[in-house]
Structures are given as C-alpha cells and as structure tokens.
Design a protein around this motif. Sequence first.
Motif, PDB file in Angstrom:
ATOM      1  N   THR A 169       0.805  -1.228   0.000  1.00 42.29           N
ATOM      2  CA  THR A 169       0.000   0.000   0.000  1.00 42.29           C
ATOM      3  C   THR A 169       0.833   1.270   0.000  1.00 42.29           C
ATOM      4  N   GLU A 170       2.143   1.139   0.242  1.00 41.35           N
ATOM      5  CA  GLU A 170       3.009   2.310   0.188  1.00 41.35           C
ATOM      6  C   GLU A 170       4.442   1.859   0.017  1.00 41.35           C
ATOM      7  N   LEU A 171       5.263   2.772  -0.475  1.00 45.70           N
ATOM      8  CA  LEU A 171       6.690   2.523  -0.640  1.00 45.70           C
ATOM      9  C   LEU A 171       7.431   3.538   0.218  1.00 45.70           C
ATOM     10  N   VAL A 172       8.088   3.053   1.262  1.00 45.70           N
ATOM     11  CA  VAL A 172       8.894   3.912   2.127  1.00 45.70           C
ATOM     12  C   VAL A 172      10.329   3.389   2.052  1.00 45.70           C
ATOM     13  N   LEU A 173      11.206   4.184   1.444  1.00 42.89           N
ATOM     14  CA  LEU A 173      12.585   3.768   1.221  1.00 42.89           C
ATOM     15  C   LEU A 173      13.546   4.728   1.906  1.00 42.89           C
ATOM     16  N   ASP A 174      14.423   4.194   2.719  1.00 36.42           N
ATOM     17  CA  ASP A 174      15.510   4.990   3.294  1.00 36.42           C
ATOM     18  C   ASP A 174      16.700   4.852   2.361  1.00 36.42           C
ATOM     19  N   VAL A 175      16.875   5.832   1.471  1.00 36.72           N
ATOM     20  CA  VAL A 175      17.868   5.699   0.414  1.00 36.72           C
ATOM     21  C   VAL A 175      19.276   5.984   0.907  1.00 36.72           C
ATOM     22  N   GLU A 176      19.392   6.788   1.937  1.00 36.76           N
ATOM     23  CA  GLU A 176      20.654   7.021   2.632  1.00 36.76           C
ATOM     24  C   GLU A 176      20.293   7.643   3.968  1.00 36.76           C
ATOM     25  N   PRO A 177      21.233   7.744   4.902  1.00 32.97           N
ATOM     26  CA  PRO A 177      20.882   8.300   6.209  1.00 32.97           C
ATOM     27  C   PRO A 177      20.258   9.691   6.082  1.00 32.97           C
ATOM     28  N   GLY A 178      19.066   9.832   6.646  1.00 31.51           N
ATOM     29  CA  GLY A 178      18.384  11.114   6.641  1.00 31.51           C
ATOM     30  C   GLY A 178      17.605  11.424   5.387  1.00 31.51           C
ATOM     31  N   VAL A 179      17.566  10.496   4.424  1.00 28.62           N
ATOM     32  CA  VAL A 179      16.822  10.724   3.184  1.00 28.62           C
ATOM     33  C   VAL A 179      15.818   9.587   2.987  1.00 28.62           C
ATOM     34  N   THR A 180      14.523   9.933   2.929  1.00 29.65           N
ATOM     35  CA  THR A 180      13.446   8.946   2.853  1.00 29.65           C
ATOM     36  C   THR A 180      12.519   9.275   1.696  1.00 29.65           C
TER      37      THR A 180
END
Length: 375
Positions: free
Chosen positions: A339-350
Amino acid sequence: MSNKTAIVIGAGIVGLATARALAIRDYKVTVFERNQRAVGASIRNFGMVWPIGQPTGPLFNRAMLSREIWKQICTEANIWHDEVGSLHLAYHDDELQVMQQYVDVNGLLRDCALLSPREALQKSPAVNANGLKGALWSGTEMIIESREAIGTVAKYLAEKYGVIFHWNTAVSEVKSNAVRTGAQSYSADEIFICSGIEFETLYPELFAASPITKCKLQMMRMAAQPNSWRIGPSLCGSLSMIHYPGFQAAASLPQLRKRYQGEYAEQLKWGIHVMVSQNQYGELTVGDSHEYGMVHDPFDKEFINKMIVDYLLTFTNLKDTRIIQTWNGIYAKLTNGQTELVLDVEPGVTIVNGLGGNGMTLSFGLCEQLIASRV
C-alpha cells in the motif's frame, strides 16, 4: 521541543501530510514544489476520504486516523468538507449477497449496514429505484473539494506552523543532507521525497528497480444540480466492490468477480468502476478508469468516458448530466500488492511514495504513523 530541520519535496497530499507530521513535532519544515501550486494527482480526484475501501485492521485504522486529521484541519482552516457517507447499490442478488457478507464480517467493527430499497432511497434521492435490490450504507466516508483543499492545507501549514514553501522550485539533486535547486543548495537534518512519480527524476536507477508502475485515470465533472439539489451520500455501482480490497472479506466476491468478467469484460479491461461525489457547489465528480504502464497517451479516450457515464446511469437518477469538464491524472502504483513505498535511500533521506489511488484516504494517517515512529 525539537530544533531539528526537515525538507519535504512535493506539495501534493503526501508532501503536505509529511510536513504536518513533522511540524507538529516542532521541526522547522521547508517544502519545495516544482510548480506554482500542486497540480498533480492530488487535485485530480473525487475528493473522497474513503475508509470503506480498506480492509478491517491496520489499513482501516489508518484511514480513520487520516479522516480525523482531515476533519481537524478542515475545521481549523475553514475548508469545506461533507461527512455524507456512501452507498454501494445492488441490482442483482449476488451483489446483495456480497454486501450482506461484508456487513456480517464488519458490522460490529465499523459504521455500516445493509439497507432495503426503501431505506436506500431515503438516504439519497439520486438512486435509480428501478430494479434496486438493496444497498450497503457506510457512514465513514467524507468528501472535500480537493482542487481547493490541497492549496488551502498548504496555507494552513504555513500560517499555523511556520512551514516555508518554495513554489516554482524544482529540486534537481539530493545528496546526503542537502538538496540542490539550480544554483542554490539547502540542507536539513531530514529530507523526505514525496513527489509522486517524479522521484524517477531524482533516483532513476532506484525507480527502475522498484515494484512500481504508473496509472492513468479518466474523470469528469457534471454541472451543478438545479435548485441546490443534493445527492446525499457518494454513490457507487457494484463494480466498485471488486476494485477495493475492503470487500475481499466477503466470501462470495470471487463468484461476483467471475460474473463481471463475463458481463463487463470491456469495463474491466480499462479498469472502470464508477462512483459519483458532490462538491459544495452542487457539481458532480464522476469516474473513473485505470490504465497501467510506464508511458501513457496524454489524450483522453472518449469511449472510456462514455462507458463510465453509461454505467453511472444504471444506478443513478440525476437532475443534470451535462459534462462540464474532463481530465486525466497519473499516479504511482505499486505492483507488489503493498500500500506504500517507504525507502531509506541514505541516512536522513526517505522516499514516501506508491499510495496509488488511496492518497487522499491514507496519506495523513501513514505520515503521522511514520514520523511518530521515528522521533
């Protein structure tokens, strides 16, 4: 009290929901929007806050949390909203059976009931009485006028929480804790990318590797109904029951789907199910269709609009069906059933993305839960 800073990219519903969840926790929030105002999928919809479409459990609870936040903001910011509920209408026994099973499973868990034809007609004068078997009533649905509300929410966040908006400002790069907009660079403790399908521009490889596609929908607006006539609840044909996962609780839904695959093959080919909501001006918003793919024809298909209107007229009895606007919208849709895409692509970036057609219903709840879990 937090003295942390956050940057949010995108001023659509997901970006606004993220900005709100951060701002109420005393983050200093800056939002970047590439256009003069939000003009994407967040304003090209029914304006429906639609808990009935979600399965009982965490997603329904999230939808109800969103509804609560929407109602608070609408009240404080003087945004028109209408807690009208919804009616799904049955003209065949198998449709009524699905509705009965839905109530049997959910009746103690949410505000819903199976109505007789007479009770349905008392709820809405816009229901087609001819052949009506009954209706599923739900009291949880709320309507806003999204094309006005989205901009007003941004003003509310700026005035109440000091959220800073940079309009007409496209972010061209995100690196570590900074974003670049042309020659300017801005840094923050946290960066949230909530720009819908446009995250493809910032992270093309990540976008290509994600279980994501693009959905094009076609919608219409009909003229304001004469003499301030109101349809009452939002109205839905029974095709909507095979579109929303909330109805999968009904044991006989697969049999209904099988009948529809034979009788409504062309409608299902184009992802058509039909709903109608009414705004504060008396105008009717009608739709919609769903075409999936990475690239879409920018032109509307008239035969799709005709199929939508033809099906609409099987379950409604409206005063004025003149079409005054047509449009299409495109949103990101996950292909893995999530139902959603939550990606932590690097520290502090979502990255927060992929809510599909549930953005108005789930964004405030999702972002509230997401930010609450992180601070």
